[in-house]
Design a protein around this motif. Structure first.
Motif, mmCIF file in Angstrom:
data_model
loop_
_atom_site.group_PDB
_atom_site.id
_atom_site.type_symbol
_atom_site.label_atom_id
_atom_site.label_comp_id
_atom_site.label_asym_id
_atom_site.label_seq_id
_atom_site.Cartn_x
_atom_site.Cartn_y
_atom_site.Cartn_z
ATOM 1 N N LYS A 411 27.798 53.820 -7.882
ATOM 2 C CA LYS A 411 27.932 55.615 -7.793
ATOM 3 C C LYS A 411 28.870 56.180 -8.721
ATOM 4 O O LYS A 411 29.321 56.976 -9.020
ATOM 5 C CB LYS A 411 28.086 55.772 -6.373
ATOM 6 C CG LYS A 411 26.628 56.253 -5.754
ATOM 7 C CD LYS A 411 26.822 56.799 -4.337
ATOM 8 C CE LYS A 411 26.068 57.878 -3.927
ATOM 9 N NZ LYS A 411 25.564 57.635 -2.382
ATOM 10 N N ALA A 412 30.409 55.424 -8.063
ATOM 11 C CA ALA A 412 31.608 55.911 -8.393
ATOM 12 C C ALA A 412 31.322 56.270 -10.158
ATOM 13 O O ALA A 412 32.427 57.128 -10.477
ATOM 14 C CB ALA A 412 32.535 54.779 -8.499
ATOM 15 N N ALA A 415 29.130 58.804 -11.268
ATOM 16 C CA ALA A 415 30.023 60.654 -11.065
ATOM 17 C C ALA A 415 29.875 60.783 -12.397
ATOM 18 O O ALA A 415 30.666 62.143 -12.625
ATOM 19 C CB ALA A 415 30.017 60.806 -10.220
ATOM 20 N N ARG A 416 30.630 59.862 -13.565
ATOM 21 C CA ARG A 416 32.040 59.777 -13.815
ATOM 22 C C ARG A 416 31.606 60.194 -15.823
ATOM 23 O O ARG A 416 32.575 59.974 -16.432
ATOM 24 C CB ARG A 416 33.450 58.979 -13.722
ATOM 25 C CG ARG A 416 33.855 59.288 -12.927
ATOM 26 C CD ARG A 416 35.478 58.867 -12.716
ATOM 27 N NE ARG A 416 36.103 58.899 -13.731
ATOM 28 C CZ ARG A 416 37.386 58.433 -14.091
ATOM 29 N NH1 ARG A 416 37.783 57.690 -13.324
ATOM 30 N NH2 ARG A 416 38.027 59.007 -14.961
ATOM 31 N N LEU A 417 29.966 59.428 -15.963
ATOM 32 C CA LEU A 417 29.527 59.071 -16.769
ATOM 33 C C LEU A 417 29.512 60.550 -17.922
ATOM 34 O O LEU A 417 30.041 60.077 -19.151
ATOM 35 C CB LEU A 417 28.179 58.313 -16.900
ATOM 36 C CG LEU A 417 27.688 57.186 -16.422
ATOM 37 C CD1 LEU A 417 26.742 57.480 -16.380
ATOM 38 C CD2 LEU A 417 28.617 56.085 -17.073
ATOM 39 N N ARG A 423 34.546 55.300 -20.250
ATOM 40 C CA ARG A 423 33.381 54.572 -20.577
ATOM 41 C C ARG A 423 33.544 53.076 -19.445
ATOM 42 O O ARG A 423 34.569 52.942 -19.229
ATOM 43 C CB ARG A 423 33.627 53.475 -21.980
ATOM 44 C CG ARG A 423 33.917 54.886 -23.209
ATOM 45 C CD ARG A 423 33.517 54.428 -24.666
ATOM 46 N NE ARG A 423 32.500 53.411 -24.779
ATOM 47 C CZ ARG A 423 32.271 52.334 -25.030
ATOM 48 N NH1 ARG A 423 33.121 51.695 -25.776
ATOM 49 N NH2 ARG A 423 31.128 51.750 -25.364
ATOM 50 N N MET A 424 32.537 53.008 -19.561
ATOM 51 C CA MET A 424 32.897 51.631 -17.779
ATOM 52 C C MET A 424 33.417 50.548 -18.231
ATOM 53 O O MET A 424 32.861 49.705 -19.860
ATOM 54 C CB MET A 424 31.116 51.541 -17.607
ATOM 55 C CG MET A 424 30.128 52.672 -17.009
ATOM 56 S SD MET A 424 28.416 53.157 -16.821
ATOM 57 C CE MET A 424 28.830 50.666 -15.335
ATOM 58 N N GLN A 425 33.763 49.863 -17.934
ATOM 59 C CA GLN A 425 34.697 49.276 -18.173
ATOM 60 C C GLN A 425 34.397 47.374 -18.795
ATOM 61 O O GLN A 425 33.894 46.749 -19.242
ATOM 62 C CB GLN A 425 35.798 48.563 -17.251
ATOM 63 C CG GLN A 425 36.315 47.155 -17.112
ATOM 64 C CD GLN A 425 38.111 48.051 -17.952
ATOM 65 O OE1 GLN A 425 38.076 49.188 -18.018
ATOM 66 N NE2 GLN A 425 37.732 46.888 -19.216
ATOM 67 N N ILE A 426 32.412 46.935 -18.435
ATOM 68 C CA ILE A 426 32.131 46.513 -18.059
ATOM 69 C C ILE A 426 31.834 46.778 -19.968
ATOM 70 O O ILE A 426 31.550 45.355 -20.670
ATOM 71 C CB ILE A 426 30.445 46.238 -17.747
ATOM 72 C CG1 ILE A 426 29.494 45.415 -18.401
ATOM 73 C CG2 ILE A 426 29.922 47.344 -16.590
ATOM 74 C CD1 ILE A 426 28.346 46.013 -16.975
ATOM 75 N N HIS A 427 30.982 47.784 -20.529
ATOM 76 C CA HIS A 427 30.353 47.548 -21.613
ATOM 77 C C HIS A 427 32.346 47.523 -21.951
ATOM 78 O O HIS A 427 31.537 47.550 -24.021
ATOM 79 C CB HIS A 427 30.233 48.872 -21.572
ATOM 80 C CG HIS A 427 28.834 48.968 -21.377
ATOM 81 N ND1 HIS A 427 29.111 50.250 -19.959
ATOM 82 C CD2 HIS A 427 28.063 47.946 -20.475
ATOM 83 C CE1 HIS A 427 27.526 50.244 -19.896
ATOM 84 N NE2 HIS A 427 26.854 48.938 -19.553
ATOM 85 N N LYS A 428 32.842 48.118 -22.839
ATOM 86 C CA LYS A 428 34.424 47.981 -22.975
ATOM 87 C C LYS A 428 34.380 46.618 -23.423
ATOM 88 O O LYS A 428 34.385 45.977 -24.782
ATOM 89 C CB LYS A 428 35.214 47.989 -22.366
ATOM 90 C CG LYS A 428 35.221 50.611 -22.713
ATOM 91 C CD LYS A 428 37.032 50.327 -21.939
ATOM 92 C CE LYS A 428 37.119 51.844 -21.623
ATOM 93 N NZ LYS A 428 38.275 52.012 -20.956
ATOM 94 N N ASN A 456 19.783 57.980 -13.135
ATOM 95 C CA ASN A 456 19.657 57.576 -11.698
ATOM 96 C C ASN A 456 19.929 56.052 -12.082
ATOM 97 O O ASN A 456 19.685 55.901 -12.987
ATOM 98 C CB ASN A 456 18.357 58.051 -10.749
ATOM 99 C CG ASN A 456 17.672 57.041 -10.136
ATOM 100 O OD1 ASN A 456 18.433 56.891 -9.571
ATOM 101 N ND2 ASN A 456 16.351 56.578 -10.009
ATOM 102 N N SER A 457 19.844 55.529 -11.116
ATOM 103 C CA SER A 457 20.009 53.687 -10.938
ATOM 104 C C SER A 457 19.996 53.234 -10.281
ATOM 105 O O SER A 457 20.468 53.253 -9.287
ATOM 106 C CB SER A 457 21.742 53.231 -11.726
ATOM 107 O OG SER A 457 21.324 52.425 -12.293
ATOM 108 N N THR A 458 18.867 52.085 -10.060
ATOM 109 C CA THR A 458 18.767 51.061 -9.712
ATOM 110 C C THR A 458 19.087 49.695 -10.200
ATOM 111 O O THR A 458 18.847 49.542 -10.977
ATOM 112 C CB THR A 458 16.879 51.423 -9.077
ATOM 113 O OG1 THR A 458 16.239 50.696 -9.305
ATOM 114 C CG2 THR A 458 16.950 52.929 -8.426
#
Ligand code: ATP
Ligand code: MG
Length: 474
Positions: A411-412, A415-417, A423-428, A456-458
């Motif tokens: 969720k966190a 909200a910021r995408l 950029r999400m840390q995992i992708h960096k 939406n992500s599941t």
């Protein structure tokens, strides 16, 4: 006897009727007493004549006294109620009639004056209420005598019953107000911070009014909330700082390799090839970043640009999928296009819509787990879901949902995408290339088209970005 007589005549206790009768009869009493003492009249005759004169005086004074008393009561009733509609009393004495007519005309004059003043006050208050910024009126003692609608909404409905120094605790502001109230200055302006529950930076303008009378407003305070403007300014400076930082990183990598190539790796052919490859990647990244920055700034400037293309969404999606085919193939991804119902052409900007689809499909290819399926589903929907801060169009729309398989986005992060450079840390960590501006650009375009962008992500369903675009622009 005297009391009964008064009741009979309708003259009340406060009236000076009896005093006037006695005073008027006094000369006759003296005359009759003198004639009796001189022996010219018998005491009985004197007394009878005196009584006759008293009765005569009473009857001649009674009508005017009675009518004056009626008039007095009428004037009191007018004074107590401005909108008194009591009929004017019937008077027979000429003087009383004229007095009553004069009183009536004064009363009518004040009623019309009061009506005008009331209408003026109501319209002034209505005008003040339309102003977007809070305005407070102060009397000479620093009491708030009134505030417009914006002031009541900002500071509370009971604002008019408070003292200015009880409502605002900032010393510099109170000092400026006092300066005005003590007549030491005509106008004061200052910026101050309202702490506590307000938590606002405010620009205040205090003005002395051109009149001064006790119990009336003598000064006006206008407040402008500048917190929003300051936060926009901060966002802009953060953006410049972020953009500079993003550009400086590849630039320092490139210049570092130039140094190395000029010195230690000068004669090392293998190292040179490797370094040049990295330098090419960094240069590509820089040009992508500059391209995105320019694109974003163009979009921000063109939010009012009219939308007049007839866009065939199926064609746009097909183009994008074709252009990214190799990229998808390299990651063993199967891109599938589903048109749930016949999609009409929509009104929009062809290039901009191309950019959104390009960004979403590119992301799906970059962030999907290898060897999976990407679906792009198009359908018409009766309306666009509303989103915070978005001005979405009414009526029918088209939705394009781009789904890829991958780990659930928390969720966190969700909200910021669409934040600039996020950029999400995992992708960096996975060293997947990107500027973090693609979704910001997509969001900006969606806003220009009065549409919406949801995500939406599941865990099992993967991540779905859905863009809603209205069929017609209203
Ligand atoms: N389909 C997706 N699945 C998982 N994460 C995603 C997806 N799309 C975007 N993200 C995350 O959101 C971030 C922001 O995406 P965005 O498109 O704005 O930037 P980018 O892809 O990193 O760079 P650019 O699009 O400018 O090349 C990405 O870095 C990634 O972490
Ligand atoms: Mg992207």
């Amino acid at each position: 006897m005297k009391h009964n007589l008064k009741l009979l005549m309708g003259i009340d206790r406060n009236s000076q009727f009896s005093t006037r009768v006695i005073i008027l009869s006094l000369p006759s009493a003296l005359l009759f007493s003198a004639l009796t003492l001189l022996g010219l009249l018998s005491p009985l005759t004197s007394f009878v004549c005196y009584i006759i004169i008293i009765v005569f005086n009473m009857f001649s004074l009674f009508p005017i006294s009675y009518e004056l008393q009626t008039l007095r009561k009428y004037i009191y009733s007018l004074a107590n109620e401005m909108d008194n509609n009591d009929a004017m009393p019937q008077l027979s004495e000429k003087d009383a009639q004229e007095l009553a007519a004069a009183v009536n005309s004064v009363h009518r004059f004040w009623i019309s004056k009061t009506d005008t003043l009331e209408a003026q006050t109501v319209s002034d208050a209505a005008i003040l209420d339309t102003l977007p910024d809070p305005i407070l009126m102060l009397d000479g003692e620093g009491n708030i005598t009134g505030g417009n609608l914006a002031a009541r909404q900002f500071l509370g409905t009971d604002v008019a019953n408070q003292r200015i120094d009880a409502l605002f605790s900032t010393n510099i502001f109170i000092a400026a107000v006092e300066k005005i109230l003590k007549g030491k200055s005509e106008t004061e302006s200052l910026v101050f911070y309202m702490s506590g529950k307000y938590n606002r930076r405010v620009y205040a303008h205090i003005n002395k009014l051109p009149w001064f009378s006790k119990g009336r407003a003598v000064a006006v305070v206008s407040l402008y909330d500048i917190s929003k403007a300051l936060s926009v300014e901060k966002m802009q400076s953060d953006f410049v700082a972020n953009a500079s930082h993003e550009l400086r990183t590849p630039l320092s990598v490139i210049s570092g390799f130039i140094d190395t190539l000029q010195t230690s790796a000068k004669d090392d052919a293998d190292a040179r090839d490797m370094f040049l490859k990295i330098m090419r990647e960094q240069a590509d990244y820089m040009s992508a970043l500059i391209e995105d920055l320019l694109s974003l700034s163009r979009l921000e400037m063109a939010q009012d640009k009219p939308l007049k293309d007839k866009v065939d969404l199926a064609e746009v999606i097909d183009d994008v999928v074709q252009s990214l085919k190799i990229k998808a193939f390299n990651r063993s991804l199967n891109v599938k296009m589903i048109e749930e119902n016949r999609i009409p052409k929509i009104v929009g900007d062809n290039h901009e819509i191309h950019q959104i689809v390009q960004n979403l499909v590119d992301n799906a290819i970059k962030y999907a787990v290898e060897n999976s399926e990407i679906s792009i589903t198009m359908k018409t929907v009766p309306s666009i879901p509303s989103g915070s801060g978005l001005n979405v169009a009414d009526g029918k729309a088209v939705s394009i949902a781009v789904n890829n398989k991958g780990p659930k986005i928390e969720k966190a992060d969700l909200a910021r995408l669409t934040e600039k450079f996020y950029r999400m840390q995992i992708h960096k960590d996975m060293k997947i290339k990107g500027t973090g501006l693609g979704l910001t650009i997509a969001k900006q375009i969606v806003m220009h088209h009065h549409g919406n962008l949801t995500v939406n992500s599941t865990t099992h369903g993967g991540t779905t970005f859905t863009v809603y675009l209205p069929i017609k622009q209203n």
